[in-house]
Design a protein around this motif. Structure first.
Motif, PDB file in Angstrom:
ATOM      1  N   ALA A  18       2.938 -13.271  -1.318  1.00 42.32           N
ATOM      2  CA  ALA A  18       2.439 -12.118  -0.575  1.00 42.32           C
ATOM      3  C   ALA A  18       1.033 -11.744  -1.037  1.00 42.32           C
ATOM      4  O   ALA A  18       0.167 -11.395  -0.221  1.00 42.32           O
ATOM      5  CB  ALA A  18       3.383 -10.936  -0.750  1.00 42.32           C
ATOM      6  N   HIS A  76      -4.156  -6.696   7.802  1.00 42.42           N
ATOM      7  CA  HIS A  76      -2.937  -7.012   7.071  1.00 42.42           C
ATOM      8  C   HIS A  76      -2.637  -5.870   6.096  1.00 42.42           C
ATOM      9  O   HIS A  76      -3.516  -5.402   5.373  1.00 42.42           O
ATOM     10  CB  HIS A  76      -3.148  -8.317   6.292  1.00 42.42           C
ATOM     11  CG  HIS A  76      -1.953  -8.787   5.543  1.00 42.42           C
ATOM     12  ND1 HIS A  76      -0.896  -9.426   6.140  1.00 42.42           N
ATOM     13  CD2 HIS A  76      -1.631  -8.698   4.224  1.00 42.42           C
ATOM     14  CE1 HIS A  76       0.019  -9.728   5.229  1.00 42.42           C
ATOM     15  NE2 HIS A  76      -0.401  -9.289   4.063  1.00 42.42           N
ATOM     16  N   LEU A  78      -0.059  -4.791   2.988  1.00 43.71           N
ATOM     17  CA  LEU A  78       0.944  -5.237   2.025  1.00 43.71           C
ATOM     18  C   LEU A  78       1.487  -4.037   1.262  1.00 43.71           C
ATOM     19  O   LEU A  78       0.731  -3.221   0.748  1.00 43.71           O
ATOM     20  CB  LEU A  78       0.340  -6.238   1.034  1.00 43.71           C
ATOM     21  CG  LEU A  78       1.288  -6.733  -0.071  1.00 43.71           C
ATOM     22  CD1 LEU A  78       2.481  -7.474   0.516  1.00 43.71           C
ATOM     23  CD2 LEU A  78       0.539  -7.610  -1.067  1.00 43.71           C
ATOM     24  N   GLU A 106       3.780  -5.958   5.658  1.00 44.72           N
ATOM     25  CA  GLU A 106       4.578  -6.908   4.883  1.00 44.72           C
ATOM     26  C   GLU A 106       5.049  -6.186   3.630  1.00 44.72           C
ATOM     27  O   GLU A 106       4.229  -5.718   2.832  1.00 44.72           O
ATOM     28  CB  GLU A 106       3.759  -8.134   4.500  1.00 44.72           C
ATOM     29  CG  GLU A 106       4.549  -9.115   3.636  1.00 44.72           C
ATOM     30  CD  GLU A 106       3.753 -10.336   3.201  1.00 44.72           C
ATOM     31  OE1 GLU A 106       4.373 -11.287   2.692  1.00 44.72           O
ATOM     32  OE2 GLU A 106       2.513 -10.327   3.358  1.00 44.72           O
TER      33      GLU A 106
END
Length: 295
Positions: A57, A170, A172, A195
């Motif tokens: 990740a 993105h 995380l 994510e």
């Protein structure tokens, strides 16, 4: 375990539920406020069962930062603390270093998450925004060398979700194995692709009941994990023992575990929680020490 004697025995006895550097710091802060701390670690942090998933990740976060093409900066950006939002969700502002609405984000909701991530990468990839749930987490992030772009006014998972800007980048979220779904579900409900990955586990330190020669006046409950351990290993509580929770979410977890809640800190820091404890305690503890069960 033996409680302190002498003058300290007449001070309000406060149980600090974690050890290590954190426990030492909180104990010192308690003493500075005229309290008598006893450190009884109820939980410890452990690596995730699958560290490779976290590493993968973090690699994807670095790749997203590389695709975004932000130039590195030598000086961490100033704290971009955002005001609360009552209307539309704000767009991510463009930054002098090139970070804008499609920049990747790292969302952390505990100091442990910061340390877990920092321990597995050489440095934060250039171009990554950082969102922290509160000032205590942000302080650790800044000390690690990360710029902090968002700290919500309401220092909670829900507050972070409410102030998180619209982004196509993105995102995380490295979290505890037992983290509440508030952040992930809230951001996804807002159309943000998140994510989430387990960065660490929080585990109990044992199964046996914990006994002190003197029941604590206050037990600090700093997470849902601590609440669970208090309920499992310390109940029934002495009638004089107060439960002090670090924030509303932790207070709710404590109630769900069957604990009473007497004190809630104004912000997500141990120091703010101790201040709230001092405000609610009598100036002097009872003269006769009590015997009771606690940890």
């Amino acid at each position: 375990m033996t409680a302190p004697a002498g003058d300290e025995a007449r001070r309000p006895l406060v149980l600090v539920p974690r050890g290590g550097a954190w426990g030492d710091r909180v104990a010192e802060a308690a003493r500075a406020r005229g309290l008598d701390p006893v450190v009884v670690p109820l939980i410890v942090d452990a690596p995730p069962e699958d560290p490779a998933a976290l590493d993968a990740a973090l690699d994807r976060l670095a790749a997203a930062a590389g695709r975004h093409g932000a130039a590195p900066t030598d000086t961490p950006a100033p704290d971009g603390r955002s005001p609360g939002t009552s209307g539309a969700r704000p767009a991510a502002a463009a930054r002098p270093d090139g970070r804008g609405a499609d920049a990747p984000w790292l969302v952390v909701t505990s100091a442990t998450a910061v340390r877990a991530v920092a321990g597995r990468m050489a440095g934060l990839p250039a171009g990554v925004h950082v969102a922290c749930v509160g000032e205590a987490t942000a302080r650790v992030a800044r000390n690690t060398g990360w710029p902090v772009d968002l700290v919500p006014e309401d220092e909670s998972g829900a507050g972070l979700v409410a102030e998180f800007p619209v982004t196509s980048g993105h995102v995380l979220f490295p979290r505890s194995e037992i983290a509440a779904a508030t952040v992930v579900d809230g951001l996804r409900a807002a159309g943000i692709d998140v994510e989430d990955v387990v960065a660490y586990r929080t585990v109990g330190t044992g199964d046996e009941p914990v006994h002190l020669d003197r029941a604590p006046d206050v037990v600090l409950v700093t997470s849902g994990s601590v609440a669970s351990q208090v309920a499992r290993r310390m109940t029934p509580l002495d009638p004089h023992t107060r439960i002090a929770c670090i924030g509303p979410a932790t207070a709710e977890a404590a109630r769900e575990a069957g604990l009473p809640v007497h004190v809630i800190g104004r912000s997500r820091s141990a120091e703010a929680l101790l201040d709230a404890v001092v405000e609610t305690l009598p100036t002097e503890a009872p003269e006769a020490p009590r015997s009771g069960r606690s940890s």
